[in-house]
Enzyme design. Structure first.
Site, mmCIF file in Angstrom:
data_model
loop_
_atom_site.group_PDB
_atom_site.id
_atom_site.type_symbol
_atom_site.label_atom_id
_atom_site.label_comp_id
_atom_site.label_asym_id
_atom_site.label_seq_id
_atom_site.Cartn_x
_atom_site.Cartn_y
_atom_site.Cartn_z
ATOM 1 C CB SER A 24 -31.307 -11.069 -103.304
ATOM 2 O OG SER A 24 -31.804 -10.296 -102.230
ATOM 3 C CG ASN A 110 -28.978 0.925 -98.785
ATOM 4 O OD1 ASN A 110 -29.651 -0.002 -99.247
ATOM 5 N ND2 ASN A 110 -29.093 2.176 -99.191
ATOM 6 C CB THR A 155 13.911 -23.677 -114.875
ATOM 7 O OG1 THR A 155 15.014 -24.265 -115.558
ATOM 8 C CG2 THR A 155 14.309 -23.457 -113.416
ATOM 9 C CG HIS A 156 12.673 -22.771 -119.151
ATOM 10 N ND1 HIS A 156 12.215 -21.578 -119.639
ATOM 11 C CD2 HIS A 156 13.774 -22.471 -118.405
ATOM 12 C CE1 HIS A 156 13.010 -20.607 -119.237
ATOM 13 N NE2 HIS A 156 13.963 -21.116 -118.477
ATOM 14 C CB SER A 277 -10.715 -45.088 -118.056
ATOM 15 O OG SER A 277 -11.307 -45.320 -119.312
ATOM 16 C CE LYS A 283 -5.597 -43.307 -118.407
ATOM 17 N NZ LYS A 283 -6.077 -42.411 -119.336
ATOM 18 C CG ASN A 285 -7.558 -41.606 -115.443
ATOM 19 O OD1 ASN A 285 -6.462 -41.850 -115.934
ATOM 20 N ND2 ASN A 285 -8.696 -41.913 -116.037
ATOM 21 C CD GLU A 290 -7.233 -35.083 -114.891
ATOM 22 O OE1 GLU A 290 -6.919 -35.031 -116.076
ATOM 23 O OE2 GLU A 290 -7.878 -36.036 -114.399
ATOM 24 C CE1 TYR A 317 -27.175 -1.794 -101.874
ATOM 25 C CE2 TYR A 317 -29.036 -0.671 -102.898
ATOM 26 C CZ TYR A 317 -28.384 -1.838 -102.549
ATOM 27 O OH TYR A 317 -28.932 -3.052 -102.882
ATOM 28 C CD GLN A 322 -30.824 -8.140 -104.785
ATOM 29 O OE1 GLN A 322 -31.411 -7.328 -104.099
ATOM 30 N NE2 GLN A 322 -31.423 -8.843 -105.726
#
Ligand code: ARG
Length: 481
Positions: A24, A110, A155-156, A277, A283, A285, A290, A317, A322
């Site tokens: 590791s 450990n 809403t919605h 773009s 564009k 953007n 995003e 352990y 790890q």
């Protein structure tokens, strides 16, 4: 690269492929400074308690200090051992010789790795809280600036009721405050010393964990060694806090992305954060938002990965643990960079006051406010709801917005309408009248701003008490042995 596994870590007869599979070091070398601090504290305690001679403890601590200094100067190449703990021990042996063999008394990797991870998470959550609270303050300041901009709430994803831009901004500040609280919880969970429980069941050597606790600035000591060496809850709490921050950032990002479309037209991005773009010359953007939304998948994935690593492990352990390293170590920079970019980008989202206001009018969003004005005159809400519903339909037929409805026009629908009730249709009035606790009215919003600021300052105060790794180093450097 030839990986080594010293006899100290259980023999050297391993296949190179197996060593490569199990190492590791490429990840946990990021915990080098935490590891050095844990060792400096441990050896100071061993010396004070005379588990090892004080003179040797001093030599070891000086050796560790030299490794720290070399690492800070970029001059420490760790030997190719299976993990950072072995690499430090081997390098220490190379530099100070025989006394290095005393360091690992009353300690296992450990409890050592658990200590490194807790120091790491404590620092990361502390810094995270400070950054989140800074962001909350910025949102509150922006809310003051944009207080007179009125836009529709949704809403919605249908226009619902008019709100101030301040209210919209503080809705996200409220969510980010909860994230700062969750980070603070993870901070407290990590602020507990594991070192001294050994491999699983403690030690017969005469150690004093409270000395190590004090030296590393932990608030408490873990209670049970068997639990301690298999516990990664503090790391899960942190990854959960980060994942949830990203969920909130992704929702804010979607609002911004929608607001900057020509369909909404509520906001524009300044040129320094909008991307072009490669094909379409017109564009501008919102890639930054995003990407913030996209990176949410990685943050949530890291949390899921850690949860699955721990699921079903037997007590104590297990080497599976790890695998905590990859999700944990990826999350810190992901969070820090994303939050700082969000803090850069949001002030560069400019709201278009006129267009926001027009959308409020077009969407009949003041309908509920008109119904409530009738309720204030004594009409039952259900009747008022119907009367306003009829007025909305009549306006739609006549191609009028609600605020274009004259008293005479409204009176044809219901005799209860008069100039005073129709005043509720003014969007500024509609917002101003919502003074209920938690509402969008200016005094209510002011109360929210104050509550957010004061809650953030309490959290920041706690987080700033977390000692930096640097500060711990200086404390350990001079701690009496
Ligand atoms: N590299 C190991 C880890 O990160 C250190 C602990 C190893 N313990 C052991 N008994 N092999 O979890």
């Amino acid at each position: 690269m030839a990986l080594a596994k010293t006899d100290a870590a259980g023999g050297s007869g391993l296949l190179p492929e197996v060593l490569r599979f199990s190492t590791s070091l490429h990840l946990d070398e990021q915990l080098l400074f935490e590891d050095l601090l844990g060792s400096m504290a441990h050896v100071t305690m061993l010396g004070r308690k005379q588990v090892i001679p004080a003179a040797d403890a001093k030599v070891i601590r000086d050796g560790l200090k030299a490794l720290w200094t070399r690492a800070k100067a970029g001059q420490l190449q760790l030997p190719d051992e299976e993990d950072v703990h072995m690499a430090v021990e081997v390098e220490l042996g190379r530099t100070i010789g025989a006394p290095a063999a005393l360091l690992h008394s009353a300690r296992s990797r450990n409890d050592q790795v658990a200590t490194d991870l807790r120091l790491h998470v404590r620092q990361a959550t502390g810094q995270g809280v400070v950054a989140l609270c800074g962001f909350i303050d910025e949102l509150v300041a922006r809310a003051k600036q944009d207080a007179d901009i009125i836009l529709p709430s949704y809403t919605h994803r249908q226009r619902a009721q008019p709100v101030s831009a301040a209210y919209w901004l503080l809705s996200y500040a409220s969510a980010f405050l909860r994230d700062a609280q969750t980070f603070t919880f993870a901070l407290e969970q990590s602020d507990v010393l594991p070192l001294g429980v050994g491999a699983i069941s403690g030690t017969s050597l005469d150690i004093d964990r409270s000395i190590t606790r004090e030296l590393l600035g932990f608030s408490a000591m873990t209670l049970n060694g068997m639990d301690t060496v298999g516990d990664r809850d503090f790391a899960m709490d942190y990854l959960y806090g980060v994942a949830r921050f990203f969920l909130h950032a992704s929702r804010l990002s979607t609002d911004v992305i929608d607001f900057t479309t020509s369909e909404f037209g509520f906001a524009t991005l300044t040129d320094d954060i909008s991307m072009g773009s490669s094909m379409m010359p017109q564009k501008k953007n919102p890639d930054v938002f995003e990407l913030l939304r996209g990176k949410t998948g990685r943050a949530v994935g890291n949390l899921m990965g850690l949860l699955m690593t721990v699921k079903g492990l037997p007590g104590g352990y297990n080497r599976d643990l790890q695998e905590d390293r990859a999700p944990l170590l990826e999350t810190g920079p992901l969070f820090a960079q994303s939050l700082s970019v969000l803090r850069l980008a949001l002030p560069r989202v400019k709201l278009n006051k006129e267009r926001c206001r027009a959308a409020v009018e077009e969407g009949f969003t003041q309908a509920t406010d008109l119904a409530e004005a009738l309720v204030k005159k004594g009409m039952p809400f259900r009747k008022a709801y119907q009367a306003v519903g009829s007025l909305v339909r009549r306006c739609q037929e006549a191609k009028l917005t609600l605020s274009q409805a004259t008293e005479a026009f409204a009176l044809q629908v219901d005799p209860a309408f008069d100039a005073a009730t129709l005043a509720a249709l003014d969007a500024t009035n509609a917002v101003a009248r919502k003074q209920s606790f938690g509402g969008t009215g200016p005094q209510s919003v002011q109360r929210q701003a104050e509550a957010l600021t004061s809650a953030a300052s309490i959290l920041r105060h706690r987080a700033e008490k977390v000692p930096t790794l640097e500060a711990l180093f200086h404390k350990l450097d001079v701690a009496p042995i």
